[in-house]
Scaffold this active site. Structure first.
Site, short mmCIF file in Angstrom:
data_model
loop_
_atom_site.label_atom_id
_atom_site.label_comp_id
_atom_site.label_asym_id
_atom_site.label_seq_id
_atom_site.Cartn_x
_atom_site.Cartn_y
_atom_site.Cartn_z
N ASN A 209 5.68 -9.70 -4.42
CA ASN A 209 5.76 -9.32 -5.83
C ASN A 209 5.09 -10.38 -6.72
OD1 ASN A 209 6.61 -7.89 -8.29
ND2 ASN A 209 8.09 -6.88 -6.95
N ARG A 210 5.48 -10.45 -7.98
CA ARG A 210 4.72 -11.21 -8.97
C ARG A 210 5.39 -12.53 -9.36
NH1 ARG A 210 4.23 -5.83 -9.77
NH2 ARG A 210 2.10 -5.03 -10.12
N HIS B 42 1.85 -10.94 -4.57
CA HIS B 42 1.91 -10.79 -3.11
C HIS B 42 1.20 -11.91 -2.34
CE1 HIS B 42 4.04 -7.15 -3.57
NE2 HIS B 42 3.05 -6.30 -3.67
N HIS C 43 5.49 -3.90 3.15
CA HIS C 43 4.91 -3.08 2.09
C HIS C 43 4.44 -1.72 2.63
CE1 HIS C 43 2.81 -2.04 -1.60
NE2 HIS C 43 3.16 -3.18 -2.16
N SER C 44 5.25 -1.11 3.48
CA SER C 44 4.88 0.22 3.97
C SER C 44 4.98 1.27 2.88
CB SER C 44 5.79 0.62 5.14
OG SER C 44 5.48 -0.12 6.29
N TYR C 45 4.00 2.19 2.89
CA TYR C 45 4.04 3.40 2.07
C TYR C 45 4.57 4.52 2.96
CZ TYR C 45 0.84 1.20 -1.35
OH TYR C 45 0.25 0.38 -2.27
N ASP D 64 7.49 1.34 -10.67
CA ASP D 64 7.09 0.03 -10.13
C ASP D 64 8.11 -0.96 -10.67
OD1 ASP D 64 5.80 -1.99 -8.85
OD2 ASP D 64 3.92 -1.84 -9.96
N GLN E 166 12.07 -3.24 -4.62
CA GLN E 166 11.05 -2.74 -5.54
C GLN E 166 10.70 -1.31 -5.15
OE1 GLN E 166 9.80 -4.75 -8.00
NE2 GLN E 166 8.06 -3.61 -8.80
N GLU F 254 10.40 -1.97 -1.22
CA GLU F 254 10.15 -3.34 -0.77
C GLU F 254 11.41 -4.19 -0.99
OE1 GLU F 254 6.39 -4.56 -2.81
OE2 GLU F 254 6.42 -2.42 -3.34
#
Length: 347
Positions: free
Chosen positions: A80-81, A106, A181-183, A247, A284, A312
């Site tokens: 993340n940020r 990330h 970070h799987s979609y 998000d 997330q 996440e």
């Protein structure tokens, strides 16, 4: 249980990359590559026993090298940020790569998702199979202090679970926040958008953010907001009220450090259900807001906006700059540990 290894390609520097397939006696099959310690695919049966790959991704290594959406990857050193791409530890300011506007995202320009990990174990036992991968992030990499030794273990079980376990140690005080970070698309990758998926999140609060998606330090209630998934509702039911899509970092109910319910997702047509438990304090929710159909995914699939969702599990964004958030500081002599369990069923 079964486990096997096969070539997956070669980096521009000539490093061989491999993929590892873990298979359960009940039909689940996971494929993991040591490039980015990435989950490439996960085949799960629907209510009629039909197997489908429910993870977005690419057919070969080059897709993961070229694409920057972190599909299936282990992200770090800080997931993340981090606001302003900087943080301070013991009076020393550390400057990181600003790869997301003015912020750090990330792990930076070359985060853990772009590293080739070392594979230490590939084991098939009676009731579970696992692959263990390690990566040494050197002192100063992407601006972070300390030599960070990381381990990620993917375990597939005959209880229809995929467990992801993380460990990390350092020789210098640093910060760490690792996640996968799987979609996901429980109807099958490439089958369209995920807006009809029914989502429940075990979270009554979230971290308020500014226009750059950086938390302002305030933890707020999700009640009476489009962010409220305390009771299951479809992802698309109120997504337009969010603007571009979800998000957001949710504050999970329960005790951080203890394995607890995080989320449950159900896809009504195929009947697949994914339940997530984690030791992390947050998650997330991201709904693939910037997917635009390019490049082509596995089997030539088109991944348009909202073609997958991410959950996440993590510590909160910008925690190094928010003293009221759970700490992400790791000191020498201590071990960072984290576990997230994905359990699959049908309904």
């Amino acid at each position: 249980m079964n486990a096997h290894k096969e070539p997956f390609g070669q980096t521009a520097e000539g490093r061989e990359v491999f993929a590892y397939t873990l298979a359960s006696s009940k039909g689940l099959r996971a494929r993991i590559t040591d490039y980015g310690a990435t989950l490439v695919s996960l085949y799960v049966p629907d209510r009629n026993g039909h197997l489908e790959d429910i993870v977005l991704g690419f057919d070969d290594l080059q897709g993961y090298i070229d694409h920057t959406a972190y599909m299936g990857a282990t992200v770090g050193r800080y997931a993340n940020r981090i606001g302003g791409a900087r943080f301070t530890l013991d009076g020393v300011e550390y400057t990181l790569a600003a790869n997301n506007g003015p912020n750090h995202l990330h792990g930076g320009i070359k985060g853990f998702d772009k590293a080739v990990w070392d594979t230490n174990e590939v084991v098939a036992a009676e009731d579970e199979a696992w692959v263990k991968m390690t990566y040494l992030s050197p002192d100063g990499e992407e601006g972070y202090p300390g030599n960070l030794q990381c381990t990620v273990t993917y375990t597939l079980t005959n209880a229809d679970e995929l467990r992801i376990t993380y460990e990390a140690t350092t020789d210098k005080k640093t910060v760490v926040n690792l996640t996968n970070h799987s979609y996901w698309n429980l109807a099958g990758q490439g089958s369209g958008d995920v807006l009809s998926h029914e989502l429940m999140l075990n979270a009554e609060k979230f971290t308020l953010i500014d226009k750059h998606l950086i938390p302002n330090g305030i933890i707020a209630s999700v009640l009476d907001m489009p962010l409220d998934f305390i009771r299951a509702r479809t992802i698309g039911s109120r997504i337009r009220q969010t603007g571009n899509g979800y998000d957001h970092n949710y504050v999970l109910s329960g005790t951080p450090g203890e394995l607890k319910l995080c989320a449950q997702v159900r896809e009504p047509k195929a009947g697949r259900v994914m339940e997530i438990h984690t030791t992390e304090p947050g998650v997330q929710l991201y709904t693939g807001n910037f997917l635009d159909g390019t490049p082509a995914g596995k089997g030539g699939a088109t991944y348009d906006k909202h073609a997958g969702f991410c959950l996440e599990t993590q510590h909160y964004p910008d925690s190094p700059n928010k003293p009221n958030f759970p700490s992400t500081v790791l000191e020498p002599g201590r071990t960072f540990t984290s576990q997230t369990v994905h359990k699959f069923s049908t309904k």
